[in-house]
Design a protein around this motif. Sequence first.
Motif: not given
Length: 345
Positions: A238-245
């Motif tokens: 998963m993209e790290i930005s998506a994980i934070h989201k």
Amino acid sequence: MKRTIVVGDIHGCYHELLTLLEKTGLRDEDLLISVGDLVDRGNKSREVWKYFMDRPNTITLMGNHERKHLQGVLNYAQEIVKVQMGNEYPQFLAWAMTLPYYYETDEAIIVHAAMEHDLPLHEQRQDILSGTTSGERHLEKKYSNQHTELENPVKAHWTDHYTGKKPVIYGHSVSGDLPRIVNNTYGIDTGACHGGYLTAIELPGFIIHQVKVTQDHWKAQIAEWQLPVLKSKDWDNMEISAIHKEIAGRAYKASPAVQEFLHEKKSYLALLDLSLTQMKAQLDLFAITHKDHLHEFPFKTFLYKSRSGTLTLADLRKSLHTPARIKQLQHLLSDSILIGHSHRQ
């Protein structure tokens, strides 16, 4: 006499389905039709799917929930079903690809969600028949225009304009405890998965059968499947930005186990980001010690930028945008192959 039994949105309510079909006196020669939305929200989606897939003389229409699975647009309800089905999920998707968007008998037209009143059946849009967001927006725009002269226009429904001679049976829109019967249309989604009723119409005769669902299955599923769904995700890719989201979106969940899991993921991301500083230093060192052989390394792009003095942490964060990419570079930097390169210099 052969009958047709049309069942409203089942949404994984398997035991209630069996009770309803027993109430109708379903026989092997009877045609069983689901208006779609077999799965999601209820507690036995896999069992409902298996029943409709395995029973002869059965038709399932494409609902918006089946279509979500096919398009890979997985909200929480679909994520739960994907986990529940496990290795059978690809088989479910292959089956769902074969579903028709409408079915017509001598007595009625059956669709999942809606149809435009002024178009023949074969010209109807799939997104409207199956009840997707785009289809609903189209209908809202089309039928709201019928009331523009009113100061406070009432939100119109496609059934308000239906004038066809053949009855239409549909689901998708919860009508309450009883079917919504308007202008020769029968809405039979009576909120089974929310603790309402599961409804069927028997043809010919348009005989209504119902069973009460004693539990709000969806409410229970929301709580039960939080952690299994989170654990099933492919976090590394998963993209790290998506994980934070994802973490932020689920932070309100009260389950201690879920909170602990999310905290571990957040700490893991912090460590990965910290490792980028160390990797930049290693890349800068490689750029100096191997300045004449930068092209030999799989991460040569970073090395060239380092040699020119333009490599930044922002560059690494942009390129290494998943945990898997970060770990891949970590592995390459520490791999024994690199030591072999070093010895040859």
